[in-house]
Scaffold this active site. Structure first.
Site, mmCIF file in Angstrom:
data_model
loop_
_atom_site.group_PDB
_atom_site.id
_atom_site.type_symbol
_atom_site.label_atom_id
_atom_site.label_comp_id
_atom_site.label_asym_id
_atom_site.label_seq_id
_atom_site.Cartn_x
_atom_site.Cartn_y
_atom_site.Cartn_z
ATOM 1 N N GLU A 87 27.122 31.976 52.889
ATOM 2 C CA GLU A 87 28.007 31.562 51.788
ATOM 3 C C GLU A 87 28.900 32.711 51.321
ATOM 4 O O GLU A 87 28.787 33.167 50.182
ATOM 5 C CB GLU A 87 27.168 31.100 50.597
ATOM 6 C CG GLU A 87 26.382 29.845 50.830
ATOM 7 C CD GLU A 87 25.484 29.508 49.645
ATOM 8 O OE1 GLU A 87 25.178 30.385 48.825
ATOM 9 O OE2 GLU A 87 25.086 28.346 49.543
ATOM 10 N N PRO A 88 29.790 33.205 52.160
ATOM 11 C CA PRO A 88 30.649 34.298 51.704
ATOM 12 C C PRO A 88 31.726 33.791 50.740
ATOM 13 O O PRO A 88 32.291 32.717 50.947
ATOM 14 C CB PRO A 88 31.292 34.797 53.001
ATOM 15 C CG PRO A 88 31.318 33.589 53.887
ATOM 16 C CD PRO A 88 30.101 32.775 53.538
ATOM 17 N N ARG B 258 36.541 43.196 35.987
ATOM 18 C CA ARG B 258 35.494 43.779 36.826
ATOM 19 C C ARG B 258 35.258 45.258 36.551
ATOM 20 O O ARG B 258 34.169 45.775 36.772
ATOM 21 C CB ARG B 258 35.817 43.568 38.316
ATOM 22 C CG ARG B 258 35.863 42.085 38.719
ATOM 23 C CD ARG B 258 35.851 41.881 40.217
ATOM 24 N NE ARG B 258 34.584 42.217 40.806
ATOM 25 C CZ ARG B 258 34.308 43.357 41.393
ATOM 26 N NH1 ARG B 258 35.252 44.284 41.523
ATOM 27 N NH2 ARG B 258 33.108 43.587 41.872
ATOM 28 N N TYR C 108 31.488 45.866 35.649
ATOM 29 C CA TYR C 108 30.642 46.476 36.685
ATOM 30 C C TYR C 108 31.037 47.923 37.006
ATOM 31 O O TYR C 108 30.514 48.498 37.961
ATOM 32 C CB TYR C 108 30.737 45.686 38.008
ATOM 33 C CG TYR C 108 30.730 44.189 37.864
ATOM 34 C CD1 TYR C 108 29.595 43.518 37.406
ATOM 35 C CD2 TYR C 108 31.861 43.437 38.179
ATOM 36 C CE1 TYR C 108 29.593 42.139 37.272
ATOM 37 C CE2 TYR C 108 31.861 42.065 38.045
ATOM 38 C CZ TYR C 108 30.727 41.421 37.586
ATOM 39 O OH TYR C 108 30.730 40.068 37.453
ATOM 40 N N CYS D 1 43.319 44.950 23.366
ATOM 41 C CA CYS D 1 42.831 45.751 22.249
ATOM 42 C C CYS D 1 41.394 46.181 22.442
ATOM 43 O O CYS D 1 40.505 45.790 21.673
ATOM 44 C CB CYS D 1 43.017 44.967 20.956
ATOM 45 S SG CYS D 1 44.730 44.512 20.721
ATOM 46 N N GLU D 2 41.123 46.920 23.493
ATOM 47 C CA GLU D 2 39.801 47.483 23.756
ATOM 48 C C GLU D 2 39.994 48.787 24.510
ATOM 49 O O GLU D 2 40.756 48.826 25.481
ATOM 50 C CB GLU D 2 38.983 46.558 24.671
ATOM 51 C CG GLU D 2 38.610 45.267 24.025
ATOM 52 C CD GLU D 2 37.156 44.875 24.265
ATOM 53 O OE1 GLU D 2 36.357 45.729 24.691
ATOM 54 O OE2 GLU D 2 36.848 43.713 23.996
ATOM 55 N N TYR E 167 36.989 36.991 42.405
ATOM 56 C CA TYR E 167 36.457 37.233 41.061
ATOM 57 C C TYR E 167 37.479 37.915 40.151
ATOM 58 O O TYR E 167 37.125 38.777 39.349
ATOM 59 C CB TYR E 167 35.156 38.049 41.135
ATOM 60 C CG TYR E 167 34.103 37.397 41.993
ATOM 61 C CD1 TYR E 167 33.469 36.238 41.582
ATOM 62 C CD2 TYR E 167 33.777 37.920 43.251
ATOM 63 C CE1 TYR E 167 32.520 35.616 42.394
ATOM 64 C CE2 TYR E 167 32.833 37.305 44.060
ATOM 65 C CZ TYR E 167 32.208 36.153 43.619
ATOM 66 O OH TYR E 167 31.279 35.538 44.412
HETATM 67 N N1 LLP Z 1 26.213 32.047 46.989
HETATM 68 C C1 LLP Z 1 25.663 32.118 45.765
HETATM 69 C C2 LLP Z 1 24.537 31.259 45.435
HETATM 70 C C3 LLP Z 1 26.167 33.011 44.814
HETATM 71 O O1 LLP Z 1 25.606 33.078 43.613
HETATM 72 C C4 LLP Z 1 27.275 33.831 45.158
HETATM 73 C C5 LLP Z 1 27.821 34.768 44.176
HETATM 74 C C6 LLP Z 1 27.825 33.708 46.433
HETATM 75 C C7 LLP Z 1 27.269 32.816 47.334
HETATM 76 C C8 LLP Z 1 29.023 34.488 46.881
HETATM 77 O O2 LLP Z 1 28.813 35.851 46.863
HETATM 78 P P1 LLP Z 1 29.945 36.818 47.467
HETATM 79 O O3 LLP Z 1 29.948 36.606 48.962
HETATM 80 O O4 LLP Z 1 31.233 36.436 46.870
HETATM 81 O O5 LLP Z 1 29.517 38.180 47.054
HETATM 82 N N2 LLP Z 1 31.424 38.409 39.428
HETATM 83 C C9 LLP Z 1 30.790 39.316 40.380
HETATM 84 C C10 LLP Z 1 30.172 38.565 41.519
HETATM 85 C C11 LLP Z 1 29.153 37.539 41.100
HETATM 86 C C12 LLP Z 1 28.627 36.810 42.309
HETATM 87 C C13 LLP Z 1 27.799 35.670 41.929
HETATM 88 N N3 LLP Z 1 27.323 34.902 43.024
HETATM 89 C C14 LLP Z 1 31.831 40.301 40.868
HETATM 90 O O6 LLP Z 1 32.985 40.211 40.458
HETATM 91 O O7 LLP Z 1 31.520 41.193 41.652
#
Ligand code: LLP
Length: 447
Positions: free
Chosen positions: A304-305, A344, A348, A375-376, A405
């Protein structure tokens, strides 16, 4: 005549430190006017036409990343994690490239359906799915729902109009050592059931005994920005052992194993990213070994990318509002966006590069911090980046690797609406999502 015009061959040498091929879309170049182009369109022209801040998205790059996954994981199902970025166009591009779509709310589901994604190829996720969302999903005919809690087993069984395929989310106790906000494979976090725990055993039992639910496999998601593929091999070993236990106890052979997403991308030159060929080999070897050891038939793997499909396809454009040299402090370049369009950094501690896009600077550089307009004090876009010393208000800054994101995490803090998304391809651009305006905000405010 400039030096570059006399010696055009110097151009690539001068560009390379800033337009690093791993963080920009593949089709990023300088044009004859020394402006940066993506997908054949000058970023400065997009800034002029659509204003700033603006998200630019290279369609070819999104499709190319989908194709790479299909190439390296021929037998696997690739499910695009829509939380990274979802618009109707993005949903249809990834579907056309043969990917399924993972949604985590009724809103994302509605966009995917509006884009014409086959409901059978949609997977619904979420740690606290409201009843109405489960209802919307089953009524739409969503292919699989990933069960995250015992409550959901009951709710889903009650609402399903026909037998519903489900996966059960397990946390395999694998610590990928990422930022605490995105470490989801460990035991002490809110998602799913700890593998082997009494709760997991009960959940598996309840799902299997529930006639309206068909358990088709397990799901896990280890975390974010993972560049070591070995973690996925370990997840395969642990989950296959559990699938074999289910087979022994219930006589059911689960046919699917979803390993979630989390594949790292490079945000800045030199950052490490997930090597897909290596990941494919490690998952394959782990599957062979674990299935042989447990005498278990190979399940179909799903990945699931999200980020790895769209991050690098995105570039965000800002205008420089002012440049401030703080005596005894830093030099701040204040942009006309910030934490609203990219939270982000504040969330993070993410690090980005920033480049001037309307010209190719050849003179002296300065080290500066690109800050936002909100304003931060923590409203920072890129700390300690190298920018031309003669940077002026009105110039266009581009921050690469902002496709994932960013729009999906954006807010309208300080009453500033979210930016538009402009796609580029073969020298043409098109507005996928328009800018959010004060009028949009007033529509929601019922007085
Ligand atoms: N599958 C599930 C169940 C997930 O919870 C996520 C991400 C993905 C797939 C996809 O992950 P990816 O391949 O995009 O890393 N807001 C954070 C990332 C939160 C990810 C949450 N879940 C950021 O900006 O880094």
């Amino acid at each position: 005549m400039t030096l570059l015009e006399i010696f055009p061959s110097l151009r690539s040498g001068m560009m390379s430190p800033r337009l690093d091929a791993t963080v920009w879309p593949c089709e990023t170049h300088y044009d004859d006017l020394s402006r940066i182009t993506v997908g054949g369109v000058a970023l400065a022209d997009i800034a002029d036409q659509y204003g700033t801040p603006t998200y630019v998205l290279d369609e070819t790059e999104v499709r190319r990343r989908c194709q790479l996954y299909r190439k390296y994981f021929r037998d696997a199902e690739i499910i695009y994690a829509a939380k990274a970025l979802l618009t109707k166009s993005v949903a249809s591009w990834v579907s056309q490239e043969g990917l399924s779509v993972d949604v985590c709310s009724a809103g994302e589901l509605a966009v995917a359906l509006a884009a014409g994604v086959d409901p059978a190829r949609i997977v619904l996720h979420g740690s606290g799915k409201p009843f109405s969302e489960l209802e919307a999903a089953v009524n739409a005919g969503v292919g699989r729902i990933v069960i995250d809690s015992l409550t959901e087993v009951t709710l889903l069984a009650a609402v399903a109009p026909r037998r519903q395929q489900v996966l059960l989310r397990l946390s395999p106790d694998i610590d990928v050592h990422g930022h605490p906000a995105v470490r989801t494979g460990v035991i002490d976090q809110k998602f799913g059931f700890p593998l082997g725990s009494a709760a997991a055993i009960e959940a598996i039992d309840r799902v299997i005994r529930q006639p309206m639910l068909e358990l088709v496999g397990f799901h896990c998601h280890l975390g974010s920005q993972i560049h070591d593929p070995d973690y996925y091999g370990e997840a395969v070993r642990r989950l296959i052992a559990e699938m074999a236990r289910v087979e022994r106890e219930y006589g059911i052979t689960l046919p699917q194993l979803d390993l979630g997403g989390g594949h790292a991308v490079a945000y800045r030159c030199g950052d490490s990213e997930m090597n897909l060929a290596e990941l494919a080999d490690i998952v394959e070897d782990a599957l062979d070994a674990a299935c042989a050891l447990n005498h278990f038939a190979r399940p179909r793997i799903s990945l699931e990318p999200g980020r790895a499909i769209v991050a690098r396809a995105g570039v965000t454009l800002y205008r420089v509002m002012t440049v401030k040299h703080i005596e005894g402090g830093r030099t701040f370049v204040i942009a006309d966006g910030g934490m609203n369009d990219n939270p982000r950094v504040a969330l993070y501690g993410a690090r980005y590069e920033a480049v001037v896009a309307n010209r190719h600077p050849t003179g002296p550089h300065m080290t500066a911090t690109v800050a936002g307009r909100y304003c931060e004090a923590g409203d920072i876009l890129a700390a300690d980046v190298s920018l031309p010393a003669d940077l002026r208000p009105g110039e266009v800054l581009a921050i690469p690797c902002t496709g994932a994101y960013h729009h999906s995490l954006a807010s309208s803090y300080n009453g500033v609406g979210r930016p538009p998304i402009i796609s580029v391809r073969d020298g043409r651009c098109s507005e996928l999502v328009r800018r959010e305006t004060p009028a949009d905000m007033l529509v929601r405010d019922l007085g």
